[in-house]
Motif scaffolding. Structure first.
Motif, PDB file in Angstrom:
ATOM      1  N   SER A  48      30.500  39.406  49.766  1.00 19.70           N
ATOM      2  CA  SER A  48      29.548  40.397  50.258  1.00 19.70           C
ATOM      3  C   SER A  48      30.137  41.775  49.998  1.00 19.70           C
ATOM      4  CB  SER A  48      29.297  40.198  51.759  1.00 19.70           C
ATOM      5  OG  SER A  48      30.361  40.740  52.515  1.00 19.70           O
ATOM      6  N   PRO A  49      29.400  42.849  50.287  1.00 16.69           N
ATOM      7  CA  PRO A  49      29.963  44.193  50.084  1.00 16.69           C
ATOM      8  C   PRO A  49      31.205  44.488  50.925  1.00 16.69           C
ATOM      9  CG  PRO A  49      27.575  44.318  50.225  1.00 16.69           C
ATOM     10  CD  PRO A  49      27.953  42.913  50.600  1.00 16.69           C
ATOM     11  N   SER A  50      31.497  43.666  51.920  1.00 16.07           N
ATOM     12  CA  SER A  50      32.700  43.895  52.740  1.00 16.07           C
ATOM     13  C   SER A  50      33.963  43.356  52.073  1.00 16.07           C
ATOM     14  CB  SER A  50      32.529  43.260  54.120  1.00 16.07           C
ATOM     15  OG  SER A  50      32.506  41.854  54.029  1.00 16.07           O
ATOM     16  N   VAL A  78      25.807  41.910  55.900  1.00 17.94           N
ATOM     17  CA  VAL A  78      25.597  43.358  55.821  1.00 17.94           C
ATOM     18  C   VAL A  78      24.122  43.713  55.985  1.00 17.94           C
ATOM     19  CG1 VAL A  78      25.967  45.401  54.384  1.00 17.94           C
ATOM     20  CG2 VAL A  78      27.677  43.621  54.438  1.00 17.94           C
ATOM     21  N   SER A  79      23.238  42.749  55.792  1.00 20.53           N
ATOM     22  CA  SER A  79      21.801  42.978  55.995  1.00 20.53           C
ATOM     23  C   SER A  79      21.347  42.702  57.416  1.00 20.53           C
ATOM     24  CB  SER A  79      21.003  42.094  55.023  1.00 20.53           C
ATOM     25  OG  SER A  79      21.321  42.394  53.678  1.00 20.53           O
ATOM     26  N   ASP A  80      22.238  42.218  58.250  1.00 21.00           N
ATOM     27  CA  ASP A  80      21.909  41.860  59.633  1.00 21.00           C
ATOM     28  C   ASP A  80      22.013  43.111  60.512  1.00 21.00           C
ATOM     29  OD1 ASP A  80      21.790  40.925  62.236  1.00 21.00           O
ATOM     30  OD2 ASP A  80      23.099  39.202  61.859  1.00 21.00           O
ATOM     31  N   TYR A  83      24.967  43.208  62.823  1.00 22.76           N
ATOM     32  CA  TYR A  83      26.227  43.534  62.147  1.00 22.76           C
ATOM     33  C   TYR A  83      26.286  45.020  61.839  1.00 22.76           C
ATOM     34  CZ  TYR A  83      29.657  43.659  58.299  1.00 22.76           C
ATOM     35  OH  TYR A  83      30.717  43.967  57.479  1.00 22.76           O
ATOM     36  N   GLN A  84      25.198  45.564  61.312  1.00 25.54           N
ATOM     37  CA  GLN A  84      25.157  46.978  60.946  1.00 25.54           C
ATOM     38  C   GLN A  84      25.417  47.878  62.145  1.00 25.54           C
ATOM     39  OE1 GLN A  84      21.315  47.577  59.189  1.00 25.54           O
ATOM     40  NE2 GLN A  84      21.812  46.485  57.291  1.00 25.54           N
ATOM     41  N   ALA A  85      24.970  47.472  63.330  1.00 29.19           N
ATOM     42  CA  ALA A  85      25.138  48.285  64.536  1.00 29.19           C
ATOM     43  C   ALA A  85      26.601  48.514  64.867  1.00 29.19           C
ATOM     44  CB  ALA A  85      24.423  47.635  65.711  1.00 29.19           C
ATOM     45  N   TYR A  93      29.108  38.428  64.370  1.00 27.62           N
ATOM     46  CA  TYR A  93      27.952  38.316  63.481  1.00 27.62           C
ATOM     47  C   TYR A  93      28.384  38.099  62.038  1.00 27.62           C
ATOM     48  CZ  TYR A  93      25.568  39.969  67.617  1.00 27.62           C
ATOM     49  OH  TYR A  93      25.108  40.074  68.900  1.00 27.62           O
ATOM     50  N   CYS A  94      29.492  38.731  61.671  1.00 34.11           N
ATOM     51  CA  CYS A  94      30.029  38.517  60.325  1.00 34.11           C
ATOM     52  C   CYS A  94      30.409  37.051  60.135  1.00 34.11           C
ATOM     53  CB  CYS A  94      31.251  39.417  60.100  1.00 34.11           C
ATOM     54  SG  CYS A  94      32.098  39.114  58.532  1.00 34.11           S
ATOM     55  N   LYS A  95      31.245  36.542  61.036  1.00 37.58           N
ATOM     56  CA  LYS A  95      31.720  35.170  60.895  1.00 37.58           C
ATOM     57  C   LYS A  95      30.600  34.156  61.068  1.00 37.58           C
ATOM     58  CE  LYS A  95      36.048  36.021  60.088  1.00 37.58           C
ATOM     59  NZ  LYS A  95      36.603  35.780  58.724  1.00 37.58           N
ATOM     60  N   ASP A  96      29.600  34.486  61.874  1.00 38.83           N
ATOM     61  CA  ASP A  96      28.461  33.581  62.023  1.00 38.83           C
ATOM     62  C   ASP A  96      27.762  33.398  60.678  1.00 38.83           C
ATOM     63  OD1 ASP A  96      26.597  32.046  63.824  1.00 38.83           O
ATOM     64  OD2 ASP A  96      25.183  33.534  63.050  1.00 38.83           O
ATOM     65  N   HIS A  97      27.534  34.501  59.958  1.00 41.57           N
ATOM     66  CA  HIS A  97      26.920  34.401  58.624  1.00 41.57           C
ATOM     67  C   HIS A  97      27.831  33.644  57.658  1.00 41.57           C
ATOM     68  CE1 HIS A  97      23.235  36.905  58.700  1.00 41.57           C
ATOM     69  NE2 HIS A  97      23.835  37.521  59.702  1.00 41.57           N
TER      70      HIS A  97
END
Length: 266
Positions: A48-50, A78-80, A83-85, A93-97
């Motif tokens: 992902s972009p991260s 990164v679209s969630d 996550y963005q918040a 949220y990152c690890k969930d995805h």
């Protein structure tokens, strides 16, 4: 300790390894390959972009060098909006995805077990992502068998792993203060900034993003060198879009963005 881990892996049959190219997940991948054979192991790299492009390329080359099959799985954290918040639980949220993508791949390929590289000391910092790992039943053999960070590096060196002394890395979002929205554009800016400093010869660093300000962290032993290269550093970070460039005199600290959480809780 190693024999018990080997025995555990042998009992699993086929496994997928959440692989980042760091020393922890590389050691897990090596142990899995030795215990089960390459035909029963797949390395899964979340993309992902991260994830910096250089880290992706290094991880792919490393896994292939070990004789492992590696699959790159695009993830959508990164679209969630959650996550963005960029709240203090962003990592969840990152690890969930990420773990859902890995678990889906494993299930589609008849693989029951997904392993990660968490070691016995990784619970000492703020790590909301561990909840996602538990929910999705991700196994952490290094943690379960008591491997400390030092144990991991010692064992990796003994096994001849080329990245045994690789500095710890973290996703690019870890450079962003909580409450500042995480976007692909911002992550790209940080990646550009850090890549430029690696090109200047620094091996370990973080560029912490504070709006127009870049706060550079390097190990304490490198502080004087950073000052000596201040003009080149300033030029590189301004080229990446920062107006002001600062050097953190406390040096590099893993998880330094969590210090504000600990201060508030004190």
């Amino acid at each position: 300790m190693i024999q018990k881990l080997h025995d555990q892996l042998q009992s699993l049959g086929r496994v997928a390894v959440a692989f980042s190219g760091g020393v922890d997940s590389t050691l897990v991948l090596k142990f899995a390959l030795d215990a089960l054979g390459a035909e029963n192991v797949v390395a899964l790299l979340a993309v992902s972009p991260s994830l910096p492009q250089s880290e992706k390329e290094d991880a792919v080359a490393l896994a292939r060098g070990l004789g492992a099959r590696i699959e790159m799985l695009p993830t959508e954290e990164v679209s969630d909006p959650a996550y963005q918040a960029n709240a203090p639980n962003r990592c969840y949220y990152c690890k969930d995805h990420v773990y859902r993508a890995l678990r889906k791949f494993a299930e589609q390929n008849g693989i029951e077990h997904v392993l990660d590289g968490m070691n016995a000391e990784d619970t000492l910092d703020v790590r909301p992502g561990r909840a996602a790992a538990r929910e999705l039943k991700i196994l952490s053999p290094l943690h379960d068998h008591g491997f400390s960070k030092q144990d991991v590096r010692f064992t990796a060196k003994a096994l001849g792993l080329p990245n045994w002394d690789k500095p710890a890395a973290a996703c690019l979002a870890s450079r962003v203060p909580y409450g500042t929205s995480v976007t692909p554009k911002l992550l790209s800016q940080i990646e550009q900034a850090e890549a430029a400093l690696f090109d200047l010869g620094f091996r370990e660093l973080r560029v912490r993003h504070h709006g127009d300000v870049a706060r550079l962290e390097v190990p304490e032993a490198e502080l004087m060198r950073a000052l000596q290269k201040r003009e080149a550093i300033t030029a590189a970070l301004r080229a990446a879009g920062y107006v002001y460039v600062t050097l953190d005199l406390a040096g590099l600290r893993t998880g330094s963005m969590n210090e504000v959480l600990k201060a508030r809780a004190a």
